[in-house]
Design a protein around this motif. Structure first.
Motif, mmCIF file in Angstrom:
data_model
loop_
_atom_site.group_PDB
_atom_site.id
_atom_site.type_symbol
_atom_site.label_atom_id
_atom_site.label_comp_id
_atom_site.label_asym_id
_atom_site.label_seq_id
_atom_site.Cartn_x
_atom_site.Cartn_y
_atom_site.Cartn_z
ATOM 1 N N LEU A 165 0.842 -1.792 -0.546
ATOM 2 C CA LEU A 165 -0.072 0.108 -0.365
ATOM 3 C C LEU A 165 0.430 1.135 -0.143
ATOM 4 O O LEU A 165 0.938 2.265 -0.670
ATOM 5 N N THR A 196 -7.117 1.309 6.799
ATOM 6 C CA THR A 196 -6.705 0.113 6.646
ATOM 7 C C THR A 196 -6.753 -0.616 8.068
ATOM 8 O O THR A 196 -5.804 0.125 8.562
ATOM 9 N N ARG A 233 -4.000 5.206 8.609
ATOM 10 C CA ARG A 233 -4.587 5.302 7.698
ATOM 11 C C ARG A 233 -3.551 6.108 7.058
ATOM 12 O O ARG A 233 -2.039 6.882 8.048
ATOM 13 N N ALA A 285 -5.420 6.295 2.214
ATOM 14 C CA ALA A 285 -6.548 5.172 2.110
ATOM 15 C C ALA A 285 -5.653 4.357 3.896
ATOM 16 O O ALA A 285 -5.421 5.449 3.858
ATOM 17 N N LEU A 333 -1.835 6.091 -5.518
ATOM 18 C CA LEU A 333 -3.785 6.531 -4.437
ATOM 19 C C LEU A 333 -2.882 7.934 -3.901
ATOM 20 O O LEU A 333 -1.637 7.829 -4.054
ATOM 21 N N GLU A 371 -1.725 9.221 4.094
ATOM 22 C CA GLU A 371 -1.912 9.940 2.957
ATOM 23 C C GLU A 371 -0.618 10.168 2.175
ATOM 24 O O GLU A 371 0.546 10.792 2.976
ATOM 25 N N ARG A 376 2.618 1.917 -3.251
ATOM 26 C CA ARG A 376 1.368 2.667 -4.075
ATOM 27 C C ARG A 376 1.355 4.627 -3.999
ATOM 28 O O ARG A 376 0.412 5.457 -4.865
ATOM 29 N N LEU A 377 0.847 4.579 -2.668
ATOM 30 C CA LEU A 377 0.945 5.700 -2.161
ATOM 31 C C LEU A 377 1.995 6.732 -3.152
ATOM 32 O O LEU A 377 1.705 8.235 -3.314
#
Length: 508
Positions: A75, A89, A97, A87, A84, A99, A78-79
């Motif tokens: 994740l 999770t 969280r 996100a 993204l 960002e 990807r950020l």
């Protein structure tokens, strides 16, 4: 996260803004951990700033669960790459969280670990902190870029000065291909040598710097040896009148007038101004400015222009003087040019200055001097030998006998004259009288003893039966009277050696 309408309490935002303002005002790298700790106190959630998609932690609160980051790695990647924006999770019992911050990949990622989903006000505050971190990081990058630019611009100006002091204006142009400083298109220049507190040189230089890193038609360069000196290369027509010795400044423009105003408004400042010289004689201009600065320190307005006195090589009979000089320096034909160039500089400034200017060690400078001295058969650590070689090089205008129109023996069938023969003329006596006449008798005795002691103040003090501090005080007073630098840069000692020697010849 971007759709949250609720806003944090005004007091929370005020606290965040105060911290951002405090860090921005420091002018140093941001303390990101301090802001993360502040966010933890407001929300109760631990926070980390992950620098890139590899999971490297740039900063984190003390209790942040670092073991969650390997789980979040896909994740975070990807950020970080911008796939993204944000996100959320779960990792075990923790709500995570994330960002992405900024617009340039790879982006850092702000990761917040809490026991539950933050309330909307907390989510908005987390987003505001992400914005603040982005701005501070951008400011840090801009500050670093600015510092790098200033350092590189200063290095380029220094390189131009080095080339000009070595008499190589074409080399200076080659080093600045693309954005050539206008100074290098000037026919002539003056040097203004500003004495000021070392901590103020940067401010003065930046105040006059243009977008290209120069100073309009001129250059301001930090002296690499004397930390209280700012060397100002001013294109002819800037800051001075056309006549030698004009100190009014009424016709001054550009950097010259700016520097005069600085001196007028700051009692700790002083300014020495050279005469005009072609670019390839920048070293001569520097020497004149150093002599003028020695006089400026005791002048009422702390500004002095070079006295314009004709140098000794200008009053000697030209043909015999050239024969003598070429005969003396001809052995330098066998010495590498680098050693000759270093020797020329070392006869015009202290070894430490040459080392700083050329980026050499003092031992390397000494080795070059020894090589030249061995070729000449002279000890270049002796002030009288140095003065003799300095005069010969001034007469030939080059570092060796190359380019002469034949030896004296070939031209006239007679050996060249001796230096004493050249100095025994009436014109030389008048020159020496002009140099020494203003000097009080006791200061002249001190100057003679100092030269006899090879410029060693302690030995001179012992010979005179006075203290070392008194010797230096007398020499400082002599500097002001003679308009020669004896102690700082020290090139005035050549004129002093010759003037005293000429006086002795004519007195005998």
């Amino acid at each position: 996260m971007g759709g949250v309408e609720e806003r944090p309490a005004a007091g929370q935002l005020d606290g965040l803004l105060r911290e951002v303002r405090r860090q921005a005002a420091r002018g140093a790298d941001p303390d990101l951990g301090r802001i993360l700790d502040w966010l933890y106190r407001q929300t109760g959630s631990h926070v980390a700033l992950v620098a890139d998609g590899t999971g490297r932690v740039e900063s984190a609160t003390e209790g942040f669960p670092l073991e969650t980051l390997p789980v979040l790695a896909p994740l975070l990647a990807r950020l970080s790459t911008g796939q993204l924006a944000a996100a959320a999770t779960d990792v075990g019992a923790l709500r995570m969280r994330c960002e992405g911050l900024g617009t340039h990949e790879p982006r850092p990622v702000l990761v917040v670990a809490g026991s539950s989903e933050p309330v909307p006000e907390e989510a908005a505050l987390i987003s505001h902190v992400g914005t603040a971190l982005t701005l501070l990081r951008h400011a840090e990058g801009s500050e670093r870029t600015w510092r790098d630019y200033q350092r590189k611009a200063g290095q380029l100006r220094f390189a131009v000065l080095q080339a000009l002091l070595a008499g190589e204006p074409l080399l200076a142009r080659r080093m600045t291909t693309g954005v050539v400083p206008p100074l290098l298109d000037a026919g002539r220049l003056r040097i203004h040598l500003l004495h000021c507190p070392p901590s103020e040189r940067d401010r003065i230089s930046r105040a006059r710097q243009d977008p290209s890193g120069y100073h309009g038609p001129d250059l301001l360069v930090h002296c690499p040896v004397f930390k209280e000196h700012l060397i100002c290369l001013v294109a002819e027509g800037e800051g001075e009148g056309e006549e030698e010795g004009d100190r009014s400044g009424e016709r001054g423009r550009g950097q010259g007038e700016f520097l005069r105003r600085l001196v007028r408004d700051n009692p700790r400042y002083a300014l020495g101004v050279s005469g005009t010289h072609p670019l390839n004689a920048t070293a001569d201009a520097y020497n004149q400015a150093a002599h003028a600065l020695a006089a400026a320190r005791t002048a009422p307005d702390r500004v002095a222009s070079y006295h314009g006195r004709t140098p000794l090589d200008g009053v000697l009979a030209r043909r015999p003087a050239l024969d003598w000089a070429r005969s003396l320096v001809r052995p330098l034909d066998s010495v590498p040019k680098t050693s000759v160039d270093v020797t020329r500089l070392a006869l015009n400034m202290p070894r430490s200055a040459v080392a700083g200017l050329l980026g050499l060690s003092r031992n390397t400078v000494a080795a070059h001097l020894r090589r030249a001295g061995d070729a000449l058969g002279r000890d270049l650590t002796d002030v009288r030998c140095r003065a003799t070689v300095h005069l010969a090089l001034a007469l030939t205008g080059s570092g060796s006998g190359s380019g002469s129109d034949g030896s004296a023996e070939a031209a006239g069938g007679q050996p060249p004259p001796t230096l004493d023969d050249l100095l025994a003329t009436e014109r030389a006596a008048v020159w020496a009288g002009t140099v020494l006449r203003p000097l009080p008798a006791r200061h002249r005795r001190t100057l003679q003893a100092w030269i006899d002691a090879n410029a060693d103040a302690q030995r001179a003090a012992h010979a005179l039966g006075i203290s070392r501090n008194t010797v230096r005080a007398h020499l400082r007073a002599a500097e002001a009277v003679l308009g020669l630098d004896l102690l700082t840069v020290g090139t005035g000692i050549h004129d002093a050696v010759h003037a005293l020697h000429i006086s002795a010849i004519h007195a005998g």
